[in-house]
Design a protein around this motif. Structure first.
Motif, short mmCIF file in Angstrom:
data_model
loop_
_atom_site.label_atom_id
_atom_site.label_comp_id
_atom_site.label_asym_id
_atom_site.label_seq_id
_atom_site.Cartn_x
_atom_site.Cartn_y
_atom_site.Cartn_z
N PHE A 1 -11.08 65.15 64.01
CA PHE A 1 -9.81 64.74 63.61
C PHE A 1 -9.52 63.93 62.55
N VAL A 2 -10.42 63.05 62.21
CA VAL A 2 -10.54 62.04 61.30
C VAL A 2 -10.61 62.85 59.99
N VAL A 3 -11.67 63.61 60.00
CA VAL A 3 -11.72 64.66 58.76
C VAL A 3 -10.33 65.43 58.61
N VAL A 4 -9.93 66.25 59.57
CA VAL A 4 -8.87 66.77 59.60
C VAL A 4 -7.43 65.90 59.04
N GLY A 5 -7.52 64.89 59.47
CA GLY A 5 -6.32 64.20 59.15
C GLY A 5 -6.48 63.43 57.55
N ALA A 6 -7.79 63.46 57.02
CA ALA A 6 -7.88 62.86 55.57
C ALA A 6 -7.80 64.01 54.52
N LEU A 7 -8.27 65.12 54.95
CA LEU A 7 -8.18 66.33 53.96
C LEU A 7 -6.70 66.56 53.24
N PRO A 8 -5.65 66.50 54.09
CA PRO A 8 -4.35 66.95 53.39
C PRO A 8 -4.07 65.58 52.46
N ALA B 1 1.10 75.17 40.16
CA ALA B 1 0.33 75.49 41.27
C ALA B 1 1.18 74.99 42.52
N LEU B 2 1.33 76.07 43.48
CA LEU B 2 1.99 75.61 44.63
C LEU B 2 1.12 74.43 45.41
N VAL B 3 -0.25 74.61 45.54
CA VAL B 3 -0.87 73.63 46.07
C VAL B 3 -2.00 73.18 44.90
N ARG B 4 -2.20 71.86 44.80
CA ARG B 4 -3.52 71.51 43.88
C ARG B 4 -4.07 70.41 44.32
N LEU B 5 -5.27 70.06 43.69
CA LEU B 5 -5.78 68.96 44.22
C LEU B 5 -5.27 67.68 43.47
N ASP B 6 -5.17 66.40 44.01
CA ASP B 6 -4.53 65.39 43.51
C ASP B 6 -5.46 64.25 43.21
N PRO B 7 -5.98 63.92 42.08
CA PRO B 7 -6.95 62.98 41.93
C PRO B 7 -6.58 61.62 42.53
N ALA B 8 -5.31 61.39 42.56
CA ALA B 8 -4.96 60.03 43.18
C ALA B 8 -5.00 59.96 44.76
N GLY B 9 -5.18 61.14 45.34
CA GLY B 9 -5.29 61.16 46.64
C GLY B 9 -6.63 60.88 47.29
#
Length: 243
Positions: free
Chosen positions: A73-80, A89-97
């Motif tokens: 659950f920790v990993v699933v909560g942190a990945l978004p 792109a509709l979904v992209r990697l965010d370096p700030a995240g």
């Protein structure tokens, strides 16, 4: 009995007052939440893990087994937090995240280890009767105790049904395994419903909710343990702030 409950009932801190262990575990939990993620969460996590593997006597295998489920659950909560919406792109990697994801995972992991420190050293049977003194309604305490006892009965029932199905070759193929799991769920549900009904009738005939009382062993708070806990928490705060 699950491994965590077995360690709590047989561990080195079994006969310590639950208040001592609560001050230590929840004090570290407060540090994990209040201090900066780096290095506060890392320091708290290392201290909690050292206590679990050392004085608490949990052991590496049992610690990994107890933490692997919540860590999902920790990993699933942190990945978004690693992704953002919008742009070309509709979904992209965010370096700030990346920083936010690491901070969340660090705090959550440290908090998880603190909770495991309390759960692996304090049986629920020692904790529930003392909740009355903290103002928790007696009916809530009784329901929690009954649910806790029912879990062990259900686990025993599941193991018995599964052993019976395995003896009849109920898992020899995927088709029979699906049918056996469905039958197991039905048998356990009927058994749990019937046992809960009988327990409710028995409690209704004995007393009002909250009238169940158990005798607690005579335990005193250790001033030395509390003083050591205060020194440890102060050291964690100091290292986290000055680092």
């Amino acid at each position: 009995m699950p491994a965590l409950d077995e360690v709590a009932c047989t561990g080195p801190w079994r006969h310590r007052h639950p208040g001592e262990k609560a001050v230590l575990a929840f004090g570290l939990l407060g540090c994990a939440v209040a201090l900066p993620p780096w290095p506060g969460a890392a320091v708290v996590g290392v201290v909690a893990a050292a206590l679990l593997l050392g004085p608490a006597g949990l052991g590496p295998r049992r610690l990994l087994r107890a933490a692997r489920g919540p860590m999902v659950f920790v990993v699933v909560g942190a990945l978004p937090l690693l992704f953002s919406l919008g742009g070309p792109a509709l979904v992209r990697l965010d370096p700030a995240g990346v920083g936010a994801a690491l901070a969340l995972a660090g705090r959550a992991t440290a908090a998880l280890l603190c909770l495991l420190l309390f759960a692996a050293t304090t049986p629920l049977a020692d904790t529930l009767p003392r909740l009355h003194r903290l103002g928790v309604p007696p009916a809530v305490v009784d329901v929690a105790g009954l649910v806790y006892r029912m879990l062990f009965l259900l686990l025993d029932r599941i193991a018995a049904v599964r052993a019976a199905q395995a003896g009849r070759l109920g898992f020899r193929s995927s088709h029979t395994a699906i049918r056996s799991v469905a039958g197991q769920a039905g048998a356990v549900f009927v058994s749990a419903f019937d046992r809960a009904r009988r327990m409710e009738q028995g409690l209704a005939l004995r007393a009002e909710p909250g009238a169940l009382r158990v005798q607690l062993p005579a335990q005193r708070l250790s001033r030395r343990f509390l003083a050591g806990t205060a020194v440890l928490l102060a050291a964690v705060v100091t290292v986290s702030v000055l680092a």
